[in-house]
Design a protein around this motif. Sequence first.
Motif, mmCIF file in Angstrom:
data_model
loop_
_atom_site.group_PDB
_atom_site.id
_atom_site.type_symbol
_atom_site.label_atom_id
_atom_site.label_comp_id
_atom_site.label_asym_id
_atom_site.label_seq_id
_atom_site.Cartn_x
_atom_site.Cartn_y
_atom_site.Cartn_z
ATOM 1 N N ASP A 135 1.519 -42.583 11.831
ATOM 2 C CA ASP A 135 2.144 -42.453 13.150
ATOM 3 C C ASP A 135 2.567 -41.021 13.478
ATOM 4 O O ASP A 135 3.452 -40.803 14.315
ATOM 5 C CB ASP A 135 3.358 -43.375 13.249
ATOM 6 C CG ASP A 135 4.401 -43.087 12.168
ATOM 7 O OD1 ASP A 135 4.077 -42.323 11.230
ATOM 8 O OD2 ASP A 135 5.522 -43.616 12.266
ATOM 9 N N LEU A 136 1.955 -40.027 12.853
ATOM 10 C CA LEU A 136 2.353 -38.640 13.091
ATOM 11 C C LEU A 136 1.783 -38.126 14.415
ATOM 12 O O LEU A 136 0.610 -38.353 14.720
ATOM 13 C CB LEU A 136 1.855 -37.740 11.960
ATOM 14 C CG LEU A 136 2.441 -37.977 10.571
ATOM 15 C CD1 LEU A 136 1.796 -37.036 9.566
ATOM 16 C CD2 LEU A 136 3.954 -37.791 10.579
ATOM 17 N N PRO A 137 2.578 -37.399 15.213
ATOM 18 C CA PRO A 137 2.021 -36.708 16.386
ATOM 19 C C PRO A 137 1.267 -35.461 15.954
ATOM 20 O O PRO A 137 1.445 -34.961 14.838
ATOM 21 C CB PRO A 137 3.268 -36.356 17.210
ATOM 22 C CG PRO A 137 4.358 -36.231 16.191
ATOM 23 C CD PRO A 137 4.039 -37.232 15.105
ATOM 24 N N GLY A 138 0.418 -34.941 16.837
ATOM 25 C CA GLY A 138 -0.411 -33.797 16.494
ATOM 26 C C GLY A 138 0.341 -32.480 16.514
ATOM 27 O O GLY A 138 1.341 -32.312 17.222
ATOM 28 N N SER A 139 -0.155 -31.520 15.739
ATOM 29 C CA SER A 139 0.436 -30.178 15.700
ATOM 30 C C SER A 139 0.361 -29.534 17.082
ATOM 31 O O SER A 139 -0.632 -29.671 17.801
ATOM 32 C CB SER A 139 -0.305 -29.303 14.689
ATOM 33 O OG SER A 139 -0.257 -29.860 13.394
ATOM 34 N N PHE A 140 1.428 -28.791 17.428
ATOM 35 C CA PHE A 140 1.459 -28.122 18.728
ATOM 36 C C PHE A 140 2.517 -27.030 18.704
ATOM 37 O O PHE A 140 3.543 -27.155 18.036
ATOM 38 C CB PHE A 140 1.779 -29.111 19.852
ATOM 39 C CG PHE A 140 1.885 -28.461 21.206
ATOM 40 C CD1 PHE A 140 0.751 -28.023 21.866
ATOM 41 C CD2 PHE A 140 3.120 -28.254 21.797
ATOM 42 C CE1 PHE A 140 0.844 -27.402 23.095
ATOM 43 C CE2 PHE A 140 3.225 -27.639 23.029
ATOM 44 C CZ PHE A 140 2.078 -27.212 23.680
ATOM 45 N N ASP A 141 2.255 -25.947 19.449
ATOM 46 C CA ASP A 141 3.233 -24.865 19.591
ATOM 47 C C ASP A 141 3.079 -24.261 20.980
ATOM 48 O O ASP A 141 2.025 -23.725 21.325
ATOM 49 C CB ASP A 141 3.022 -23.794 18.519
ATOM 50 C CG ASP A 141 4.174 -22.792 18.460
ATOM 51 O OD1 ASP A 141 5.029 -22.815 19.368
ATOM 52 O OD2 ASP A 141 4.224 -21.990 17.508
ATOM 53 N N ASN A 142 4.131 -24.367 21.786
ATOM 54 C CA ASN A 142 4.113 -23.825 23.146
ATOM 55 C C ASN A 142 4.330 -22.318 23.171
ATOM 56 O O ASN A 142 4.179 -21.681 24.218
ATOM 57 C CB ASN A 142 5.199 -24.518 23.984
ATOM 58 C CG ASN A 142 5.078 -24.244 25.462
ATOM 59 O OD1 ASN A 142 4.011 -24.393 26.040
ATOM 60 N ND2 ASN A 142 6.173 -23.825 26.088
ATOM 61 N N ASN A 143 4.708 -21.733 22.028
ATOM 62 C CA ASN A 143 4.954 -20.286 21.919
ATOM 63 C C ASN A 143 5.933 -19.782 22.972
ATOM 64 O O ASN A 143 5.769 -18.690 23.535
ATOM 65 C CB ASN A 143 3.636 -19.511 22.007
ATOM 66 C CG ASN A 143 2.771 -19.717 20.778
ATOM 67 O OD1 ASN A 143 3.236 -19.587 19.650
ATOM 68 N ND2 ASN A 143 1.512 -20.071 20.994
#
Length: 333
Positions: A135-143
């Motif tokens: 159930d992990l959400p995907g990696s993301f970085d808005n910087n």
Amino acid sequence: MQCVGLWFGATDKGSLYISLDKSHYFPGDLVTGALHVTALQPLQCTELAVSVAGSEEVSWTAMCHSPPVDKGNVSATLDTTNVTSTIEKKNASSTMETHKTSRRLLQKEFVFHNIPLQLLPGDHVYPFQFELPTDLPGSFDNNDHGGIKAKISYTIRGTLSLDSLFRRGLTDTKSLFVYMRPIGFIAPSVAEANEAIRFLCCFHYGTCHVQIALSKTLYGPGDILESQCSIRNLSAKDVSSVRYELVRLVHVAAGDTRNRCSKAICSASFPGVARGEHVVQTHSLQLLGHDGTVLYPSTRGEFVSCSYVLKVSCAIGWFTSIQLELPLAIAVL
């Protein structure tokens, strides 16, 4: 002297690094890797471990406006029927308020029990395996784009603890990229608009019909998006250009407060259509971030969501610009 340096952890002991079998993973995948230890001298070991961690965090600062406050000041005379009231309004104030929240997504540690108490000089390899939660959400970085910090990240760390006074061991940390599996069908999508071309809302110059058709709505980073663009320009004005933009939409939440921001990831422009003409063209746009922007796959967590939309704009000089939007999904296929 070398023994003293070894005890205090002051000499060059060696190195440690982590290797993984894949560049990215999906929730529920089996992660296979190894710890590679190079000992330059005999090492007194106390523990060799691998830990994996994940977190989701958001924060932003916004101006908070306090409304004017009515402060009543009532004075009465001997005649109770003649009561005067003076109302004072306190000036409205503005303060900067920070909204933030976070949660732990993953925290595991695996300890190796087959290492010797003394590690001899040379190269040593210790393989490991573990399974990611489903159930992990995907990696993301808005910087921090738009003043919003929105990040979903995972890391893996290897540690070799040594029996020295300050316990200075060997460590290595690297990012673990987890992406959500593609959801839904690769279905075609169509958007169209039939706009009346007006100037100052009064002068009518005819109509223009625009249709954008995509063969699918699911793409991978770096894919080439192809659209069938049909423009029937029945107006007295030229369509000067057709512009495509892939726009990233980020929504964040902290408690009951919501915020959002958008960013154009990539774009392309094409020639328009002259007045009275009907033209059908195939346009293409490569889905790569410009200015070093990473094209993260779509994801949805508890506080962060990232989605994409294709915006198409047909410019008609100083007149109305016809705009269409088609939702897209970006995924590692």
